[in-house]
Design an enzyme around this catalytic site. Structure first.
Site, PDB file in Angstrom:
ATOM      1  N   MET A  42       0.834  -1.178   0.000  1.00 46.64           N
ATOM      2  CA  MET A  42       0.000   0.000   0.000  1.00 46.64           C
ATOM      3  C   MET A  42       0.878   1.239   0.000  1.00 46.64           C
ATOM      4  O   MET A  42       2.021   1.199   0.416  1.00 46.64           O
ATOM      5  CB  MET A  42      -0.894   0.032   1.235  1.00 46.64           C
ATOM      6  CG  MET A  42      -2.106  -0.828   1.084  1.00 46.64           C
ATOM      7  SD  MET A  42      -1.665  -2.532   0.894  1.00 46.64           S
ATOM      8  CE  MET A  42      -2.728  -3.309   2.017  1.00 46.64           C
ATOM      9  N   PHE A  59       5.043  -6.714   2.163  1.00 51.79           N
ATOM     10  CA  PHE A  59       6.292  -6.514   1.434  1.00 51.79           C
ATOM     11  C   PHE A  59       5.960  -6.219  -0.028  1.00 51.79           C
ATOM     12  O   PHE A  59       5.297  -7.015  -0.700  1.00 51.79           O
ATOM     13  CB  PHE A  59       7.176  -7.751   1.530  1.00 51.79           C
ATOM     14  CG  PHE A  59       7.907  -7.874   2.844  1.00 51.79           C
ATOM     15  CD1 PHE A  59       7.514  -7.161   3.958  1.00 51.79           C
ATOM     16  CD2 PHE A  59       9.004  -8.719   2.958  1.00 51.79           C
ATOM     17  CE1 PHE A  59       8.183  -7.282   5.170  1.00 51.79           C
ATOM     18  CE2 PHE A  59       9.680  -8.842   4.153  1.00 51.79           C
ATOM     19  CZ  PHE A  59       9.271  -8.127   5.267  1.00 51.79           C
ATOM     20  N   GLU A  60       6.436  -5.105  -0.515  1.00 49.31           N
ATOM     21  CA  GLU A  60       6.173  -4.702  -1.895  1.00 49.31           C
ATOM     22  C   GLU A  60       7.489  -4.372  -2.588  1.00 49.31           C
ATOM     23  O   GLU A  60       8.571  -4.564  -2.034  1.00 49.31           O
ATOM     24  CB  GLU A  60       5.208  -3.504  -1.914  1.00 49.31           C
ATOM     25  CG  GLU A  60       3.871  -3.792  -1.259  1.00 49.31           C
ATOM     26  CD  GLU A  60       2.892  -2.625  -1.336  1.00 49.31           C
ATOM     27  OE1 GLU A  60       3.062  -1.768  -2.220  1.00 49.31           O
ATOM     28  OE2 GLU A  60       1.967  -2.571  -0.501  1.00 49.31           O
ATOM     29  N   GLY A  61       7.389  -3.851  -3.810  1.00 45.96           N
ATOM     30  CA  GLY A  61       8.573  -3.415  -4.533  1.00 45.96           C
ATOM     31  C   GLY A  61       9.589  -4.521  -4.716  1.00 45.96           C
ATOM     32  O   GLY A  61       9.308  -5.575  -5.274  1.00 45.96           O
TER      33      GLY A  61
END
Length: 608
Positions: free
Chosen positions: A1, A394-396
């Site tokens: 997010m 956890f993103e990117g």
């Protein structure tokens, strides 16, 4: 997010199309002409009887009524990930005899061939056939050859192709016999909801049928299968039969396996309501939605995720959380007021979690030292604020898979292995009531149906499907998985069609994948097992300002109707009905307040 709105995370995957080096013998065999009296011995080459007689890899084949070359049906093969949509059948032939193989095809990079000829296996192909084009090749069988496999397939990463009116002209062979009974059936691994099976190959078999008790469970082309959708702590009996064009063998001796026990709600949160509303609360920062105090969060929200705990550096593993500075958020409460409001929410039966990551909080646990720091620093946050558990957002570039890490069931990449270990340590520390949720993007989960990591030749984005080993390893500890069905590019569903965000269809197709399970990168020997419906919530943005892919309340309700009641499904056919689907997640509580609480009010109205 995201703290602020950003472009969708969906890098373009470039699948390398290796140049096909075809020998002259592979393109056209030595000039051999089938005799005029010879017959077409291919079975159902016009696909008028569905896929009878044909076996297609990874469920990639289907029969369509348009376009067709002749009759009422044609084969449609849809490549996905590492699967080239190969459809084949084994045909009985005579030794030392001439055969001509032909088929009408349509599409790009369509192949036709024969293998197991006993001489030179042959194939031919077309780079582009915008309309029906005939492919033809011929071969001579070897002196000991009694069967050959004829096939058609597309190419990796290309659109669907079509084939129709396939013929194999030549002398027919002796009648084929059903294969022998499979031996060596065993249960290799067991979870609370799945059993992985394997057995020895059977000569002459072109496929296998797995039975659970007296009921057919699934058909596979290889010598392993994973049966999903099972109940925890339950004993099941399995058998397998070998099949070919002549029929099926008798069933193998049965093997019994008992699924493992489960925490019911997935390792904590067993006292959640049957249908729960999950929201993220911007606690450490402000954005265009404004700051919302914990005490002002309405009672509609059952799980409140504090956004965000972030690392001191990408690789440190040292997670910190603090309330939004007063200069940024003038109406922020004091730490004491915040903690008291958390206790009040918990007294009312709500769960409050720390969410780690977000769009700006990249976390890479590349070393065991970072892993251990992650455990200690997250524990400190949980203890200081008296929280119920942890949300992994956890993103990117937080998760990606190293080259050669190709099996989600046995990951080897340190950032993945260390994250799994860290969460298991936290679970062990806090016990059965520890609530664990995850909020990956579709790129890291459902895209794994087509692509996993950098792929067998490299060149793919190594982040593709990289959440799958984490979810799988922790499925018995997982309370909720709410994939972000937004900020996403088109994703292929189990119908082998692409689905785009913003409407009910996207949420139906993406959720069906989680509740049905799917072969990872098209490999039927590596099936991601289904999650329980009480472990799954649908993730959506609360308003048009919150993220790309906002879905209107009417479309949200259609998705819920389809998944829980099998109504309002549109053209997509789900693989089940799940009235126990846990609920909805949104980014965010703040944006819902900004939008006059439209999202939460619709949830309350739907579930009563």
């Amino acid at each position: 997010m995201e703290r602020t709105r950003r472009p969708a995370l969906y890098p373009r995957l470039v699948a390398a199309l290796a140049a096909a080096v075809l020998t002259a013998g592979g393109l056209v065999a030595a000039a051999q002409t089938a005799r005029a009296a010879d017959a077409d011995i291919a079975r159902n080459g016009g696909f008028e009887s569905g896929l009878t007689g044909w076996s297609c890899t990874a469920g990639s084949g289907s029969v369509v009524t348009t376009p067709v070359h002749g009759g009422s049906g044609a084969l449609k093969g849809t490549p996905a990930g590492n699967d080239n949509a190969k459809c084949s059948q084994t045909v009985t032939v005579k030794p030392d005899s001439a055969y001509t193989l032909s088929s009408w095809v349509r599409g790009d990079y369509v192949y036709l061939g024969a293998s197991g000829t006993g001489t030179t296996d042959v194939s031919t192909w077309t780079q582009s056939a915008p309309d029906w084009q005939r492919l033809t090749t011929s071969f001579r069988t070897g002196p000991g050859t009694t069967s050959v496999t004829v096939y058609t397939h597309g190419w990796y990463g290309t659109p669907a192709y079509y084939a129709d009116d396939l013929t194999l002209v030549g002398p027919g062979g002796a009648s084929e016999q059903p294969p022998a009974v499979p031996t060596g059936l065993k249960a290799d691994s067991v979870t609370s909801t799945s059993v992985a099976l394997s057995w020895a190959p059977v000569a002459g078999a072109t496929g296998y049928t797995v039975y659970r008790g007296a009921a057919k469970a699934l058909d596979v082309s290889g010598t392993s299968a994973t049966v999903t959708g099972l109940s925890p702590a339950t004993a099941y009996s399995f058998q397998v039969a070998a099949t070919n064009a002549a029929g099926a063998s008798a069933l193998s001796p049965a093997v019994t396996a008992t699924t493992s026990a489960s925490g019911g709600g997935g390792g904590g949160g067993t006292d959640l309501p049957a249908h729960a509303l999950v929201g993220y609360l911007h606690s450490s920062f402000a954005n265009g939605s404004g700051y919302t105090r914990m005490a002002d969060v309405p009672a509609s929200w059952d799980v409140i995720n504090l956004a965000f705990g972030e690392p001191t550096s990408v690789t440190s593993g040292d997670i910190r959380f603090s309330l939004c500075p007063a200069a940024e958020c003038p109406n922020v409460e004091s730490a004491a007021e915040f903690k008291a409001a958390i206790k009040a929410k918990q007294a009312a039966g709500k769960k409050v979690l720390i969410s780690i990551g977000g769009a700006n909080g990249q976390v890479q646990l590349a070393t065991t030292a970072a892993r251990d720091t992650f455990v200690s620093s997250v524990s400190k946050i949980i203890d200081e604020y008296g929280l119920d558990g942890l949300d992994i957002d956890f993103e990117g570039h937080s998760l990606s898979l190293n080259t050669g890490d190709t099996d989600f069931r046995n990951p080897t990449t340190p950032v993945v292995v260390n994250l799994i270990s860290a969460i298991k340590t936290l679970k062990a520390k806090y016990g059965a009531d520890f609530v664990l949720t995850m909020a990956p993007e579709t790129f890291f989960v459902q895209l794994g149906y087509q692509y996993y990591g950098s792929g067998p030749w490299g060149g793919q984005d190594p982040r593709a499907g990289s959440y799958l080993p984490v979810i799988h390893a922790l499925r018995d500890d997982l309370t909720l998985l709410h994939v972000q069905d937004y900020n996403s590019g088109p994703i292929m569903g189990l119908d082998n069609q692409y689905h785009s965000m913003g409407g009910a269809d996207f949420h139906i197709a993406m959720t069906d994948m989680l509740l049905t399970g799917f072969p990872v990168a098209g490999d039927t020997t590596k099936v991601f097992p289904a999650l329980r419906p009480d472990q799954v919530a649908i993730g959506l943005p609360a308003s048009t300002q919150a993220g790309n892919g906002h879905t209107s309340p009417a479309e949200v309700n259609k998705a819920l109707n389809c998944l829980t009641k099998k109504t309002d499904c549109g053209s997509y056919q789900t693989h089940g009905t799940w009235p126990a689907l846990r609920g909805l997640m949104t980014w965010s509580i703040n944006w819902d307040r900004f939008n006059q609480w439209e999202f939460s009010r619709n949830f309350d109205a739907y579930f009563g």
